[in-house]
Design a protein around this motif. Structure first.
Motif, PDB file in Angstrom:
ATOM      1  N   GLN A  66       1.002  -1.121  -0.027  1.00 32.89           N
ATOM      2  CA  GLN A  66       0.037   0.103   0.006  1.00 32.89           C
ATOM      3  C   GLN A  66       0.946   1.382  -0.086  1.00 32.89           C
ATOM      4  O   GLN A  66       0.532   2.155  -0.834  1.00 32.89           O
ATOM      5  CB  GLN A  66      -0.964  -0.226   1.260  1.00 32.89           C
ATOM      6  N   ASN A  78      -4.888   5.543  -2.081  1.00 31.95           N
ATOM      7  CA  ASN A  78      -4.809   4.098  -1.471  1.00 31.95           C
ATOM      8  C   ASN A  78      -6.296   3.657  -1.366  1.00 31.95           C
ATOM      9  O   ASN A  78      -6.991   4.134  -0.998  1.00 31.95           O
ATOM     10  CB  ASN A  78      -4.278   4.289  -0.023  1.00 31.95           C
ATOM     11  N   THR A 112      -8.044  -2.037   4.887  1.00 29.75           N
ATOM     12  CA  THR A 112      -6.979  -2.297   5.890  1.00 29.75           C
ATOM     13  C   THR A 112      -6.351  -1.120   5.942  1.00 29.75           C
ATOM     14  O   THR A 112      -5.944  -0.532   7.236  1.00 29.75           O
ATOM     15  CB  THR A 112      -6.111  -3.389   5.185  1.00 29.75           C
ATOM     16  N   VAL A 122      -1.352  -4.041  -1.415  1.00 33.59           N
ATOM     17  CA  VAL A 122      -2.651  -3.328  -1.920  1.00 33.59           C
ATOM     18  C   VAL A 122      -3.559  -4.027  -2.513  1.00 33.59           C
ATOM     19  O   VAL A 122      -3.454  -5.143  -2.919  1.00 33.59           O
ATOM     20  CB  VAL A 122      -2.110  -2.236  -3.168  1.00 33.59           C
ATOM     21  N   THR A 123      -4.919  -3.705  -2.146  1.00 39.50           N
ATOM     22  CA  THR A 123      -6.083  -4.685  -2.787  1.00 39.50           C
ATOM     23  C   THR A 123      -7.133  -3.685  -3.327  1.00 39.50           C
ATOM     24  O   THR A 123      -6.820  -2.522  -3.398  1.00 39.50           O
ATOM     25  CB  THR A 123      -6.749  -5.082  -1.204  1.00 39.50           C
ATOM     26  N   ASP A 124      -8.146  -4.377  -3.960  1.00 35.92           N
ATOM     27  CA  ASP A 124      -9.124  -3.675  -4.620  1.00 35.92           C
ATOM     28  C   ASP A 124      -8.792  -2.934  -5.519  1.00 35.92           C
ATOM     29  O   ASP A 124      -9.081  -1.628  -6.113  1.00 35.92           O
ATOM     30  CB  ASP A 124      -9.884  -2.671  -3.674  1.00 35.92           C
ATOM     31  N   SER A 126      -7.133   0.405  -0.652  1.00 34.72           N
ATOM     32  CA  SER A 126      -7.172  -0.620   0.056  1.00 34.72           C
ATOM     33  C   SER A 126      -7.885  -0.005   1.369  1.00 34.72           C
ATOM     34  O   SER A 126      -7.408  -0.075   2.450  1.00 34.72           O
ATOM     35  CB  SER A 126      -5.856  -1.174   0.576  1.00 34.72           C
TER      36      SER A 126
END
Length: 226
Positions: free
Chosen positions: A77, A87, A92, A99-101, A89
């Motif tokens: 991230q 960001n 979290t 990093v997500t999404d 994410s």
């Protein structure tokens, strides 16, 4: 074998006057760790006897003719934020978590800005490059062998529901972390059927409907991490 993979990795890097591990400085003390992956030949896909196998995992020979560098860790991230300025994410929001999404197109924009910020050359790996790097000389279902445990990777077993900091588990023989589990990893290719014969430097279909994701994640079972 893992031992042979490490030997070849060091030997080829030395012959090309490259370092096995390098770092890209993004500023503010944030770096991307990169690992040298030598060219080579391997069997992609899985044998019919492999537990959890899907019918579209046709085993075939692949030759990769050029070495390349892979990120040692999933993009974090803090790396994403220093390049993109945001960001995604939201659930979290911790610097050393992956990093997500992010969509495949989001990743293309990240790579575009990363290349502008550095000397360039970054891209997503092809699926063949991803699997070759993940296997690191092994021929088993996982780089750890034919079974996986919670000591090896972050996958769903009915208890955990979160990502873990990158590098929380032992790296594979090439020195790459979290190739199994934690978060799905985008590849460059369009999703499509595997060939049945030997291919050299494959790049997948010319067009398609969806992109390839590999490695499994914290919210799917271990079979998806094969």
């Amino acid at each position: 074998t893992e031992t042979k993979a490490k030997e070849v990795q060091k030997s080829v890097a030395k012959s090309l006057q490259k370092e096995v591990e390098e770092k890209e400085d993004l500023g503010k003390g944030i770096k991307i760790d990169l690992v040298f992956i030598p060219e080579g030949k391997f069997r992609m896909g899985s044998p019919a006897s492999e537990k959890g196998r899907n019918n579209n995992e046709t085993q075939h020979e692949v030759i990769l003719t050029k070495p390349y560098y892979m990120g040692k860790h999933e993009v974090t991230q803090e790396q994403w934020e220093i390049v993109m300025g945001d960001n995604k994410s939201e659930k979290t929001n911790k610097s050393r978590l992956p990093v997500t999404d992010v969509s495949w197109n989001d990743c293309q924009e990240f790579i575009k800005k990363l290349n502008a910020k550095t000397n360039g050359g970054y891209r997503l790996p092809t699926e063949a490059e991803w699997e070759y790097a993940c296997r690191a000389g092994t021929i088993s279902a996982y780089s750890y062998g034919d079974s996986i445990t919670k000591n090896d990777a972050n996958y769903y077993d009915g208890s955990n529901t979160n990502t873990k900091e990158v590098g929380s588990f032992k790296p594979n023989a090439f020195g790459l972390c979290d190739m199994h589990g934690n978060v799905w990893e985008w590849c460059e290719d369009w999703f499509g059927a595997y060939p049945e014969k030997l291919v050299t430097d494959p790049k997948g279909l010319a067009q398609g409907e969806s992109r390839v994701l590999r490695g499994g994640s914290f919210f799917v079972n271990g079979s998806a991490a094969r």
